[in-house]
Write an enzyme that holds these catalytic residues in place. Structure first.
Site, PDB file in Angstrom:
ATOM      1  N   GLU A  60     -83.993 -12.042  20.996  1.00  0.00           N
ATOM      2  CA  GLU A  60     -82.875 -12.960  20.718  1.00  0.00           C
ATOM      3  C   GLU A  60     -81.490 -12.344  21.330  1.00  0.00           C
ATOM      4  O   GLU A  60     -81.563 -11.027  21.505  1.00  0.00           O
ATOM      5  CB  GLU A  60     -82.811 -13.358  19.485  1.00  0.00           C
ATOM      6  CG  GLU A  60     -83.030 -12.451  18.089  1.00  0.00           C
ATOM      7  CD  GLU A  60     -83.337 -12.998  16.885  1.00  0.00           C
ATOM      8  OE1 GLU A  60     -82.602 -12.618  15.821  1.00  0.00           O
ATOM      9  OE2 GLU A  60     -84.333 -13.729  16.847  1.00  0.00           O
ATOM     10  N   LYS A  81     -77.919 -10.278  20.530  1.00  0.00           N
ATOM     11  CA  LYS A  81     -77.337  -9.590  19.637  1.00  0.00           C
ATOM     12  C   LYS A  81     -75.628 -10.031  19.693  1.00  0.00           C
ATOM     13  O   LYS A  81     -75.205  -9.912  20.902  1.00  0.00           O
ATOM     14  CB  LYS A  81     -77.546  -8.093  19.874  1.00  0.00           C
ATOM     15  CG  LYS A  81     -76.652  -7.343  18.671  1.00  0.00           C
ATOM     16  CD  LYS A  81     -76.999  -5.957  18.776  1.00  0.00           C
ATOM     17  CE  LYS A  81     -76.668  -5.101  17.654  1.00  0.00           C
ATOM     18  NZ  LYS A  81     -75.390  -5.302  17.100  1.00  0.00           N
ATOM     19  N   ASP A 135     -71.987 -10.595  18.889  1.00  0.00           N
ATOM     20  CA  ASP A 135     -70.810  -9.549  18.833  1.00  0.00           C
ATOM     21  C   ASP A 135     -69.888 -10.319  17.985  1.00  0.00           C
ATOM     22  O   ASP A 135     -68.558 -10.521  18.357  1.00  0.00           O
ATOM     23  CB  ASP A 135     -70.242  -8.833  20.057  1.00  0.00           C
ATOM     24  CG  ASP A 135     -69.947  -7.507  19.791  1.00  0.00           C
ATOM     25  OD1 ASP A 135     -70.041  -7.199  18.727  1.00  0.00           O
ATOM     26  OD2 ASP A 135     -69.025  -7.307  20.741  1.00  0.00           O
ATOM     27  N   TYR A 150     -79.818 -15.734  12.462  1.00  0.00           N
ATOM     28  CA  TYR A 150     -80.775 -14.970  12.789  1.00  0.00           C
ATOM     29  C   TYR A 150     -81.791 -14.334  11.825  1.00  0.00           C
ATOM     30  O   TYR A 150     -82.754 -13.569  12.265  1.00  0.00           O
ATOM     31  CB  TYR A 150     -80.400 -13.865  13.639  1.00  0.00           C
ATOM     32  CG  TYR A 150     -79.459 -13.048  13.250  1.00  0.00           C
ATOM     33  CD1 TYR A 150     -79.347 -12.099  12.171  1.00  0.00           C
ATOM     34  CD2 TYR A 150     -77.949 -13.173  14.043  1.00  0.00           C
ATOM     35  CE1 TYR A 150     -78.201 -11.297  11.720  1.00  0.00           C
ATOM     36  CE2 TYR A 150     -76.913 -12.283  13.139  1.00  0.00           C
ATOM     37  CZ  TYR A 150     -77.005 -11.455  12.424  1.00  0.00           C
ATOM     38  OH  TYR A 150     -75.992 -10.916  11.810  1.00  0.00           O
ATOM     39  N   LYS A 169     -78.930  -2.240  23.740  1.00  0.00           N
ATOM     40  CA  LYS A 169     -77.533  -2.306  24.250  1.00  0.00           C
ATOM     41  C   LYS A 169     -77.313  -2.832  25.651  1.00  0.00           C
ATOM     42  O   LYS A 169     -77.650  -1.570  26.320  1.00  0.00           O
ATOM     43  CB  LYS A 169     -76.518  -1.160  23.574  1.00  0.00           C
ATOM     44  CG  LYS A 169     -76.850  -1.275  22.071  1.00  0.00           C
ATOM     45  CD  LYS A 169     -75.504  -2.190  21.417  1.00  0.00           C
ATOM     46  CE  LYS A 169     -74.945  -1.411  20.612  1.00  0.00           C
ATOM     47  NZ  LYS A 169     -73.903  -1.719  19.850  1.00  0.00           N
ATOM     48  N   CYS A 171     -38.118  14.102  30.733  1.00  0.00           N
ATOM     49  CA  CYS A 171     -38.114  12.755  30.795  1.00  0.00           C
ATOM     50  C   CYS A 171     -38.002  12.422  32.048  1.00  0.00           C
ATOM     51  O   CYS A 171     -37.016  12.676  32.779  1.00  0.00           O
ATOM     52  CB  CYS A 171     -37.054  12.281  30.004  1.00  0.00           C
ATOM     53  SG  CYS A 171     -37.136  10.346  29.829  1.00  0.00           S
ATOM     54  N   CYS A 223     -34.270  10.155  32.140  1.00  0.00           N
ATOM     55  CA  CYS A 223     -32.883  10.753  32.076  1.00  0.00           C
ATOM     56  C   CYS A 223     -33.143  12.480  32.107  1.00  0.00           C
ATOM     57  O   CYS A 223     -31.960  13.010  32.104  1.00  0.00           O
ATOM     58  CB  CYS A 223     -32.579  10.424  30.353  1.00  0.00           C
ATOM     59  SG  CYS A 223     -33.256  11.427  29.042  1.00  0.00           S
ATOM     60  N   CYS A 271     -39.016  11.880  24.343  1.00  0.00           N
ATOM     61  CA  CYS A 271     -37.819  12.432  24.947  1.00  0.00           C
ATOM     62  C   CYS A 271     -36.890  12.385  23.721  1.00  0.00           C
ATOM     63  O   CYS A 271     -36.635  11.301  23.120  1.00  0.00           O
ATOM     64  CB  CYS A 271     -37.480  11.422  25.894  1.00  0.00           C
ATOM     65  SG  CYS A 271     -35.663  11.415  26.386  1.00  0.00           S
ATOM     66  N   CYS A 277     -30.873   7.919  26.307  1.00  0.00           N
ATOM     67  CA  CYS A 277     -31.920   7.569  27.343  1.00  0.00           C
ATOM     68  C   CYS A 277     -32.385   6.028  27.625  1.00  0.00           C
ATOM     69  O   CYS A 277     -32.662   5.281  26.708  1.00  0.00           O
ATOM     70  CB  CYS A 277     -33.550   8.179  27.084  1.00  0.00           C
ATOM     71  SG  CYS A 277     -34.775   8.111  27.966  1.00  0.00           S
TER      72      CYS A 277
END
Ligand code: IVH
Length: 672
Positions: free
Chosen positions: A112, A114, A116, A224, A311, A405, A408, A423, A429
């Site tokens: 069946e 799975k 999620d 299930y 999986k 940065c 600046c 920064c 800035c």
């Protein structure tokens, strides 16, 4: 002629049947309009005849906005997890182990999906839903019956026949893709954080306090696993088919298999076909069908030996890196972003993916022009998971985190205790300044309409707004603003009206709007509610702040540092002068007394008038003490609905007084 009671019961049964047709079978027999009319008629009759109320009436599926804390419930049998396999070979090994465990006996396997989402356990007694409990820690979970009742595909009363007097059914609560996309679009509009995947969204929704909101979000459920002492069949497959006939939605594509070849085909089929399903799946589950054989195989400490998950591999693409850009946020934190050659992944085109911080770049060992693996497993946000080292151009330089940065030019500093760099030029800035203005005006902060990202930049670049407080003198630049291309009088007036209206926004929003490092929405609320006004908050020391629930030293330090800065104090003073709200409304002062002095009180169950937290506070404000467990010393129990059975029994055996919330409130002189 039906009596009223018969009419009510007939309507309930019909509505239950139509719900099942619509939500489980996907084949409605009547129009939505006719359905609504039936439901309205039932609502009317129930209102006129409260004596015929039934907690499981379909009219109760709409939820309520009552604030409730969840009571816990111990699972009769623990809710375990499943062992995982990732390849056909590993599945073959599981089959071989099962065969060995069964002493070579033949067995069949049920395959069946799975699903999620988040797991749920429902208990039915005499065909009626009595309880819905989350997985919790596997041993005990939260009772979320009210929220689960809002899910239309879950039968409140069973159909057909042959169910045991008492049984448990387990399944998965899901948020279908459509509902998930709608929810996230709404959250984006409201500037709320997005859910990363439907699993998180489903789990979050199921634990919400407000079941009316749960009802609105459109959860669904698939089942299930049937458990109980008197199940109708000796095998899983037939039991699930029986459950389907009682009205449950059961895995739509269960398959009964006897050879490993069939199992391989099943896996190959769903690896592709699952993408067409209306909800997320992260694999398949294989189960030994016969219950006696399941019992023989038994369990390890964590999972059954009679079942295993397979999986699916997360979808992955390989694409060249164009360049890594470094982006500066409003707090000054610099985030590296991989700009990719666009590539199609799970139905969307991916061009960018965050690399998070310097440690991640180093761990992935990314070089210029590398080919990167991008994955989008159950997540919506693409993730860089690796590098194709073989495809690397010889001599390519490793990608290095910037030292200055990118905007600046200021030398970056490491954020203490974290992997990120920032920064420090907070006041000079531009992306930080514009980011703070944009944050300030946001919907969940000051909610100023008409100003977004672009407008924040425009106001800053023209020199009119250099910090949030400047917004409140923006009206002085009305004439200049009108001279800008695309700025009509309507736009300008709307903006100024929005700014004016923001003065009424509550103090907790103002605290959030200030952009104090580590102070998000929830923390801001806690700070505002405890400190009550800006002066107390500005002058609080680390010790005072850490005394507040959930405020740790890191947040406290950051708040103190923020207000220690004269520039920030100046902003606050200008906001105050402009008339921005700087305190919480007064609390009613007559709410304290010594009525409960010396009394020990236990709170149990869920409440309609106040939340559990509020009752706790009330007990303390009136001189009483709130404790967790019932003993001889307990003076009384404040009991709501669904009081824990263990507590109830203990209270009865000790002869402890039990008060309901109305009795408790009238004791405090607060009856309505
Ligand atoms: S059977 C004793 N069947 O996966 C094990 N679980 O990893 C009973 N899940 O907690 C679980 N789809 O929440 C089973 N078809 C399915 C499932 C399923 C999803 C979830 C479930 C469980 C988790 C285990």
């Amino acid at each position: 002629m039906d009596t009223v009671k018969q009419t009510i019961e007939r309507l309930r049964a019909e509505i239950d049947r139509h719900n099942h047709n619509y939500y489980v079978l996907n084949s409605p027999e009547i129009s939505d309009y006719d359905f609504d009319m039936m439901l309205k008629e039932l609502e009317r009759l129930e209102k006129e005849h409260p004596e015929f109320d039934d907690p499981l009436s379909p009219t109760h599926r709409v939820g309520s906005d009552i604030n409730k804390a969840f009571e816990q419930w111990e699972h009769r049998r623990p809710m375990l997890s499943l062992g995982n396999t990732y390849s056909i070979e590993e599945v073959d090994e599981w089959v071989a182990r099962a065969r060995e465990g069964l002493g070579g006996e033949a067995f069949s396997i049920v395959g069946e999906m799975k699903f999620d989402g988040t797991s749920i356990s429902l208990t039915y007694e005499h065909g009626r839903l009595v309880r819905a409990v989350t997985r919790g820690d596997g041993e005990r979970g939260d009772i979320v019956t009210d929220n689960v009742m809002t899910i239309r595909s879950i039968p409140l009363k069973l159909q057909g026949s042959g169910w045991p007097d008492e049984f448990e059914i387990r399944g998965e609560i899901l948020l279908p893709w459509k509902a998930f996309d709608r929810l996230n679009a709404e959250r984006e509009f409201n500037e709320e954080p997005l859910f990363a995947n439907p699993r998180n969204a489903a789990a979050g929704t199921l634990k919400m306090q407000n079941s009316a909101e749960v009802a609105r979000r459109g959860l669904d459920a698939v089942f299930y696993y049937l458990l109980g002492d008197n199940l109708p069949h000796d095998n899983h497959f037939d039991n699930m088919e029986a459950a389907r006939s009682w009205g449950f939605r059961v895995s739509p594509e269960m398959r009964l298999m006897t050879t490993i070849g069939e199992v391989d085909d099943f896996i190959a089929h769903w690896d592709v076909a699952r993408k067409q399903l209306p909800w997320a799946t992260d694999g398949l589950v294989l189960k030994v069908n016969n219950l006696r054989q399941q019992l023989n195989l038994g369990y390890t400490a964590k999972s059954p030996r009679w079942a295993v998950a397979y999986k699916f591999a997360a979808e992955r693409a390989l694409t060249p890196l164009r360049h890594v850009s470094f982006e500066v946020g409003r707090m000054g934190v610099v985030t590296p972003v991989a700009n990719l050659e666009p590539v199609l992944l799970s139905g969307t085109i991916v061009k960018r993916a965050s690399l998070h911080n310097a440690d991640i770049i180093a761990k992935l060992d990314i070089h210029e022009g590398d080919h990167l693996y991008v994955e989008k497993g159950g997540e919506i946000i693409p993730k860089i998971t690796g590098v194709d080292v073989d495809a690397r151009t010889p001599g390519a330089a490793p990608v290095r985190f910037v030292t200055h940065c990118p905007i600046c030019g200021t030398h970056l500093v490491r954020v203490e205790g974290e992997a990120s760099w920032m920064c420090p030029n907070k006041l000079g800035c531009p992306p930080q300044i514009c980011g703070r203005i944009e944050h300030f005006v946001g919907r969940r902060m000051m909610n100023i309409e008409g100003i977004g990202e672009e407008m924040s930049v425009l106001l800053y670049e023209n020199g009119w707004v250099k910090d949030p407080a400047d917004l409140y003198t923006l009206y002085r630049h009305r004439q200049e603003m009108l001279l800008l291309p695309g700025m009509g009088p309507r736009t300008v007036e709307r903006m100024l009206e929005g700014i004016e209206a923001s003065k009424k926004v509550g103090f907790d929003h103002v605290v959030f709007a200030l952009s104090i490092m580590f102070v998000g929405e929830t923390v801001a609320k806690k700070l505002a509610r405890s400190m009550r006004d800006i002066d107390s908050l500005m002058n609080a020391d680390v010790e005072t702040l850490t005394a507040i629930d959930d405020i740790g030293p890191r947040i406290a330090r950051s708040v103190v540092d923020y207000f220690a800065h004269p520039v920030n104090r100046d902003i606050v003073e200008r906001l105050r002068a402009a008339g921005v709200c700087m305190s919480m409304p007064e609390e009613p002062s007559d709410s304290t007394s010594e009525i409960l002095s010396g009394k020990t009180v236990v709170i149990s169950g869920t409440f309609a008038r106040h939340s559990r937290e509020e009752y706790k506070e009330m007990i303390e404000r009136n001189g009483g003490k709130n404790v967790g467990s019932v003993s001889k010393k307990t003076d009384f129990i404040l009991a709501g609905e669904n009081m824990g059975p263990a507590k109830l029994e203990k209270a009865r055996s000790l002869g402890v007084t039990i008060l309901n919330e109305d009795e408790f409130l009238s004791m405090l002189g607060q009856a309505e």
